[in-house]
Each structure stands twice: as structure tokens, then as C-alpha cells.
Design an enzyme around this catalytic site. Sequence first.
Site, PDB file in Angstrom:
ATOM      1  NE  ARG A  25      -6.705  16.044 -15.419  1.00 54.89           N
ATOM      2  CZ  ARG A  25      -7.728  16.274 -14.588  1.00 54.89           C
ATOM      3  NH1 ARG A  25      -8.494  17.341 -14.733  1.00 54.89           N
ATOM      4  NH2 ARG A  25      -7.981  15.443 -13.597  1.00 54.89           N
ATOM      5  CE  LYS A  53      -5.658  15.983 -10.446  1.00 54.39           C
ATOM      6  NZ  LYS A  53      -6.272  17.233  -9.987  1.00 54.39           N
ATOM      7  CD  GLU A  86      -6.893  25.663 -11.057  1.00 55.27           C
ATOM      8  OE1 GLU A  86      -7.741  24.791 -10.791  1.00 55.27           O
ATOM      9  OE2 GLU A  86      -5.912  25.431 -11.778  1.00 55.27           O
TER      10      GLU A  86
HETATM   11  C1  LIG Z   1      -7.470  17.985 -10.119  1.00 58.53           C
HETATM   12  C2  LIG Z   1      -7.610  19.452 -10.113  1.00 58.53           C
HETATM   13  C3  LIG Z   1      -8.833  20.096 -10.411  1.00 58.53           C
HETATM   14  C4  LIG Z   1     -10.119  19.343 -10.621  1.00 58.53           C
HETATM   15  O1  LIG Z   1     -10.104  18.542 -11.754  1.00 58.53           O
HETATM   16  P1  LIG Z   1     -11.196  17.384 -11.933  1.00 58.53           P
HETATM   17  O2  LIG Z   1     -10.747  16.694 -13.159  1.00 58.53           O
HETATM   18  O3  LIG Z   1     -12.511  18.042 -12.106  1.00 58.53           O
HETATM   19  O4  LIG Z   1     -11.159  16.549 -10.702  1.00 58.53           O
HETATM   20  C5  LIG Z   1      -8.843  21.475 -10.465  1.00 58.53           C
HETATM   21  N1  LIG Z   1      -7.740  22.206 -10.207  1.00 58.53           N
HETATM   22  C6  LIG Z   1      -6.563  21.629  -9.897  1.00 58.53           C
HETATM   23  C7  LIG Z   1      -5.392  22.490  -9.621  1.00 58.53           C
HETATM   24  C8  LIG Z   1      -6.452  20.237  -9.841  1.00 58.53           C
HETATM   25  O5  LIG Z   1      -5.284  19.681  -9.527  1.00 58.53           O
END
Ligand SMILES: *Cc1c(COP(=O)(O)O)cnc(C)c1O
Length: 341
Positions: free
Chosen positions: A82, A184, A220
Site C-alpha cells: 500500500r 494513505k 468511510e
Molecule cells: C489507515 C486507514 C484505514 C484503516 O486501514 P487499516 O489498514 O485497516 O489500518 C481506513 N481508512 C483510512 C482513511 C485510513 O487512513
Amino acid sequence: MAKKDLDWSNLGFGYMKTDKRYVSYFKDGAWDEGALVEDDTITMSECAGVLQYAQTIFEGLKAYTTEDGRIVTFRPDMNAERMINSAKRMEMPPFPKERFIDAVEQTVRANADWVPPYGSGATLYIRPYMFGQNPVIGVKPADEYQFRTFVTPVGPYFKGGAKPITIKVSDFDRAAPRGTGNIKAGLNYAMSLHAIVTAHAEGFDENVYLDPGTRTKIEETGGANVLFVDQDGNIVTPKSDSILPSITRRSLVAVAKDYLGLTVTEREVYLDEIGKFAECGLCGTAAVISPVGCINDHGKEIVFSAGREEMGPVTKKLYDTLTGIQMGHLPDKEGWVHEIC
Ligand SMILES: *Cc1c(COP(=O)(O)O)cnc(C)c1O
């Protein structure tokens, strides 16, 4: 070497300086070999790319102690991949997958005394990140970068049981259509701060964001993916190009199918249909699944009947199964648990 004398079960989610961190520099087109260092501070140009144009990305995962005393982490290869995708979208040099995993392992090993003991509920949060360091004033990607990883112990997410939270439908967006919602990047969080402060001031625990294109579909929350359970006990997760692909959500989907025999549908989920669902949960590394009891849409309360007072039965089964795999109580069929030491 001895475990730090901390009140593990009562730690919060805050930064605590630990012994060592990993650093690698990118210069003249290549990453250097990287090293563990003691210095927790960073000195750079006042005009560094990260400071002027927010060229920074990060990851988050955790290390913990299993019942038989091993220190492990969960699917670090997925975080590495990722982060490579995030780097490409941000015109940053990807940090190779094997090196990412090695950096995580080295940092956790060097701070083994900070890994909370089994049964405390606490974990060692691992934060890999990368940023543009050299001076950039005309808008363009930096030429020099740092990849770093630090760790900090964090307390149990649910203290005294998982109470369902109430979230609001935000009037702000967290991403743009065809923007950076699926990577991210710190910038996604910078723009969510005002929305979070506003939601908290109004008494809500979190925001749920709608799709930025039409504002009719569920995306989300600020830091977790959403998962719904329908009246038949099957799973529905929102599909969109601007959702961050949560590793926890993808693991829970696999658990639902392969361990629990549930049907999982990933599709567009409209705000005006969510009242039909029985349960709702937020998926992310920190909590695994955090139950949502109610979504407030501008004063209209959408209540999830099976999960209003406590974690709903399907959410609980998902939570128990994934944490069971993580802790070594259930078979790790896919090889998700990655031993560090
Ligand atoms: C990090 C994150 C998540 C959760 O991802 P995981 O890999 O399950 O920890 C979900 N949404 C956003 C916007 C994030 O930055």
C-alpha cells in the site's frame, strides 16, 4: 534488556519516545542502506517539500505478544504494498517491499522491551512514513526523501468493553473524485481536521463521509472503513475509488467468507438504504472493528437494531475470529501472522 515498567493496561493512544527508530535517505536517485538511530528529532530545510507542499505518506500497523511469547505483526507485506501505491501517486520513490518489512522487523526488535505483554490488551503501534526533504519552492516533487519507522506502545482500544459509537454524516468531504482518497497521505488527514473538531464539538464520536461526486453513497470515516451486516447476517461493504483500502477490512472480508461461511458483497451503498442494515462496524488496525450503534444524518437517527447497546452478534464473531487468528488461538490458514522474534 528488560520490559519497560509501564502500566500497560492503562496506556492511551499517544506518542511515547522509544529507544530506536529506523531511517533511510533517498538521494541521487537511490535509497541508502538505512540504519537504526537514537535521535528522535529531524532537522531539515525550512523549505523542505513536506513543509511547503505536504509531500508525505504513512502506514500504520502493530506488533504484539502472542500467548506463547512470540512478538509478531500482522500482514506487513500489505502495508508495504500500500505504501508503494501511495508513493507512486505522490511522485515519491517507492521504498522496496522487502526493505519495508526489514525496517519494521529491525525497529520492533530494537524496541522489544516496549512491546506490551500478552493479555494486557496493549500493542506496539508501528508508524512507517516517508517525506520530501530538500528545498522545493516551485511546485514539483522533491529529489531527496527520508523513509522512517518509529514505534510507540498504545493501550487497549476498548477499555471496559466495546460500546457502540454514534457518528454523523459529515457536510465536508474527505476526498475528491479521482483525488487521493485511496492512498494513505497526510494531506487527507489535514483536510479532515476541521470536520473532526466540528463533529466532536457537536457530541459525535466520528464522521462518516459520503462519496464526493454525488454525496448519496457511504464512503468511510476519517480513519476506518465501514462494514454493514444485513438482516440475514451477511456482509456488505461500500465500493468506491476514493476509499482507502483497509487491510483490516480486507482481512475481515476473507474471515467472513473462509472461516464463517458468510456472503460478502462489495457494492455501492446508498445513504438512504442503510436503515435496513442490522449492524454497522468501523474497520481499522487500531480497533479491528469498532461497533456503530447509530448514524446521525442531520438530526435523523439511523439506528442499527442488533448493535445499538453492544457489539452485534455478527460483528462480534468477526472480531473474535480475526483477533483469535492474530493471537494464535485459531489456525492462521493464510499465513497472515508474521513472526518478528
Ligand atoms: C489507515 C486507514 C484505514 C484503516 O486501514 P487499516 O489498514 O485497516 O489500518 C481506513 N481508512 C483510512 C482513511 C485510513 O487512513
